[in-house]
Design a protein around this motif. Structure first.
Motif, PDB file in Angstrom:
ATOM      1  N   TYR A  17       0.895  -1.149   0.000  1.00 58.54           N
ATOM      2  CA  TYR A  17       0.000   0.000   0.000  1.00 58.54           C
ATOM      3  C   TYR A  17       0.934   1.199   0.000  1.00 58.54           C
ATOM      4  O   TYR A  17       1.497   1.537   1.047  1.00 58.54           O
ATOM      5  N   ALA A  22       2.571  -4.802   2.951  1.00 64.09           N
ATOM      6  CA  ALA A  22       1.678  -5.469   3.909  1.00 64.09           C
ATOM      7  C   ALA A  22       1.801  -6.985   3.830  1.00 64.09           C
ATOM      8  O   ALA A  22       1.447  -7.694   4.768  1.00 64.09           O
ATOM      9  N   PRO A  41      -2.425 -12.393  14.081  1.00 63.76           N
ATOM     10  CA  PRO A  41      -2.993 -11.286  14.845  1.00 63.76           C
ATOM     11  C   PRO A  41      -3.527 -10.163  13.960  1.00 63.76           C
ATOM     12  O   PRO A  41      -3.331 -10.185  12.736  1.00 63.76           O
ATOM     13  N   ALA A  44      -1.836  -8.417  10.551  1.00 61.77           N
ATOM     14  CA  ALA A  44      -0.773  -9.285  10.026  1.00 61.77           C
ATOM     15  C   ALA A  44      -0.763  -9.321   8.500  1.00 61.77           C
ATOM     16  O   ALA A  44       0.250  -9.666   7.887  1.00 61.77           O
ATOM     17  N   GLY A  45      -1.913  -8.975   7.904  1.00 63.58           N
ATOM     18  CA  GLY A  45      -1.987  -8.999   6.442  1.00 63.58           C
ATOM     19  C   GLY A  45      -2.943 -10.066   5.928  1.00 63.58           C
ATOM     20  O   GLY A  45      -2.941 -10.391   4.728  1.00 63.58           O
ATOM     21  N   THR A  60      -5.262   1.803  -3.748  1.00 62.53           N
ATOM     22  CA  THR A  60      -3.954   2.159  -3.201  1.00 62.53           C
ATOM     23  C   THR A  60      -3.028   0.940  -3.093  1.00 62.53           C
ATOM     24  O   THR A  60      -1.838   1.092  -2.831  1.00 62.53           O
ATOM     25  N   GLU A 171     -12.535 -14.039   8.299  1.00 59.17           N
ATOM     26  CA  GLU A 171     -12.953 -13.970   9.703  1.00 59.17           C
ATOM     27  C   GLU A 171     -14.445 -14.205   9.921  1.00 59.17           C
ATOM     28  O   GLU A 171     -15.147 -13.316  10.423  1.00 59.17           O
TER      29      GLU A 171
HETATM   30  P1  ATP Z   1      -7.344  -7.755  10.969  1.00 60.26           P
HETATM   31  O1  ATP Z   1      -7.312  -9.114  11.586  1.00 60.26           O
HETATM   32  O2  ATP Z   1      -7.270  -6.653  11.975  1.00 60.26           O
HETATM   33  O3  ATP Z   1      -8.448  -7.562   9.960  1.00 60.26           O
HETATM   34  P2  ATP Z   1      -5.392  -8.348   8.905  1.00 60.26           P
HETATM   35  O4  ATP Z   1      -4.442  -9.400   9.319  1.00 60.26           O
HETATM   36  O5  ATP Z   1      -6.532  -8.735   8.032  1.00 60.26           O
HETATM   37  O6  ATP Z   1      -5.929  -7.595  10.187  1.00 60.26           O
HETATM   38  P3  ATP Z   1      -4.815  -6.365   6.898  1.00 60.26           P
HETATM   39  O7  ATP Z   1      -6.153  -5.702   7.002  1.00 60.26           O
HETATM   40  O8  ATP Z   1      -4.540  -7.175   5.720  1.00 60.26           O
HETATM   41  O9  ATP Z   1      -4.526  -7.216   8.211  1.00 60.26           O
HETATM   42  O10 ATP Z   1      -3.701  -5.224   7.031  1.00 60.26           O
HETATM   43  C1  ATP Z   1      -2.307  -5.484   6.920  1.00 60.26           C
HETATM   44  C2  ATP Z   1      -1.536  -4.174   6.986  1.00 60.26           C
HETATM   45  O11 ATP Z   1      -1.818  -3.389   5.823  1.00 60.26           O
HETATM   46  C3  ATP Z   1      -1.907  -3.301   8.175  1.00 60.26           C
HETATM   47  O12 ATP Z   1      -0.738  -2.686   8.654  1.00 60.26           O
HETATM   48  C4  ATP Z   1      -2.856  -2.278   7.606  1.00 60.26           C
HETATM   49  O13 ATP Z   1      -2.790  -1.055   8.290  1.00 60.26           O
HETATM   50  C5  ATP Z   1      -2.346  -2.125   6.177  1.00 60.26           C
HETATM   51  N1  ATP Z   1      -3.428  -1.778   5.254  1.00 60.26           N
HETATM   52  C6  ATP Z   1      -4.538  -2.516   5.025  1.00 60.26           C
HETATM   53  N2  ATP Z   1      -5.313  -1.927   4.099  1.00 60.26           N
HETATM   54  C7  ATP Z   1      -4.690  -0.777   3.750  1.00 60.26           C
HETATM   55  C8  ATP Z   1      -4.989   0.281   2.823  1.00 60.26           C
HETATM   56  N3  ATP Z   1      -6.083   0.275   2.076  1.00 60.26           N
HETATM   57  N4  ATP Z   1      -4.088   1.305   2.738  1.00 60.26           N
HETATM   58  C9  ATP Z   1      -2.970   1.310   3.487  1.00 60.26           C
HETATM   59  N5  ATP Z   1      -2.632   0.339   4.357  1.00 60.26           N
HETATM   60  C10 ATP Z   1      -3.472  -0.704   4.492  1.00 60.26           C
END
Ligand code: ATP
Length: 250
Positions: A17, A22, A41, A44-45, A60, A171
């Motif tokens: 991003y 990520a 957690p 994590a991505g 983005t 989830e």
């Molecule tokens: P959660 O369990 O909280 O949903 P996740 O493991 O699904 O988290 P992601 O939502 O994939 O994590 O996010 C991974 C990283 O990418 C994080 O640091 C988040 O802030 C960043 N991120 C996610 N979407 C965007 C975006 N549209 N623009 C910028 N950064 C992003």
């Protein structure tokens, strides 16, 4: 026995991003009829991984790497083409049409099949009602008035109306009470019988690993561990970080 071609084979998948990476060089396989979970957690991505596989990253975001689905690299295909090949993502937000009835939401799930001229596009309605008797009871009720658990059931049911080959769940336990989580995971596990392959993203590691064949642990954009789900359930690192504090099985 000859090994069958995996449904999904992701290789070296990275997502950025802007300047932030990520997801870093993720490699993952989902075999035919398997349930594979990715635990990890917040942040994590996990959602990023699913969105990249689906071709649904926000503007983005940009991705790099191979996404081989049914032996074809789909990384450059737009989301519609991936959907028409049988990929389906149930996002965390569930995205139902609140003012429409449960049944109409389900029918909409078969919209692409109808548009493609499939006469039997509603053939999954009864199987979905069998899986989720509660949706059948509430078929005339507006989706917006369902409980959280019922909404999740409807989101999964609607996805099944499209007869997917790969179902990706972001989830499904989010915000649900333990008993409902148990019910949802029981149903996801039962989906194995239908032959659909499932890629499950979860923070509820215990519930996810219990029904999975294989698991991956994602930490700050990289896979830290992977293995048969049973092995991960007994891995001291996984127990300490993801399973240790929760005594009660869901
Ligand atoms: P959660 O369990 O909280 O949903 P996740 O493991 O699904 O988290 P992601 O939502 O994939 O994590 O996010 C991974 C990283 O990418 C994080 O640091 C988040 O802030 C960043 N991120 C996610 N979407 C965007 C975006 N549209 N623009 C910028 N950064 C992003």
């Amino acid at each position: 026995m000859q090994k069958s071609v995996p449904i999904l084979q992701v290789d070296g998948l990275s997502v950025r991003y802007g300047k932030v990476e990520a997801l870093h060089s993720a490699t993952l396989t989902v075999g035919a009829g398997q349930i594979v979970s990715v635990i990890g957690p917040n942040g994590a991505g996990k959602s990023t991984l699913l969105n990249a596989i689906m071709g649904a990253l926000p503007q983005t975001g940009s991705s790099n790497g191979v996404i081989r689905y049914l032996d074809e690299d789909v990384a450059a295909l737009p989301i519609e083409r991936r959907v028409s090949r049988g990929m389906c993502l149930v996002p965390e937000r569930r995205e139902l049409f609140a003012s429409m009835s449960v049944e109409d939401n389900l029918v909409l799930g078969a919209y692409r099949r109808k548009r493609a001229g499939e006469r039997s596009f509603l053939d999954q309605l009864e199987p979905v009602f069998r899986l989720f008797p509660r949706l059948k009871e509430r078929r005339r009720q507006a989706a917006g008035t369902l409980s959280g658990g019922e909404r999740q059931m409807l989101a999964v049911g609607r996805a099944l109306m499209a007869k997917p080959k790969l179902l990706m769940l972001d989830e499904p336990s989010l915000g649900l009470a333990p008993l409902i989580v148990k019910e949802i995971f029981h149903i996801v596990s039962a989906l194995r019988e239908t032959g659909v392959a499932i890629l499950l993203i979860e923070q509820n590691a215990r519930a996810a690993l219990q029904i999975s064949d294989f698991g991956y642990v994602l930490e700050t954009g990289e896979f830290a561990l992977k293995g048969p789900a049973q092995d991960l359930q007994h891995n001291p690192q996984v127990i300490e970080t993801y399973l240790g504090l929760v005594k009660k099985a869901v």
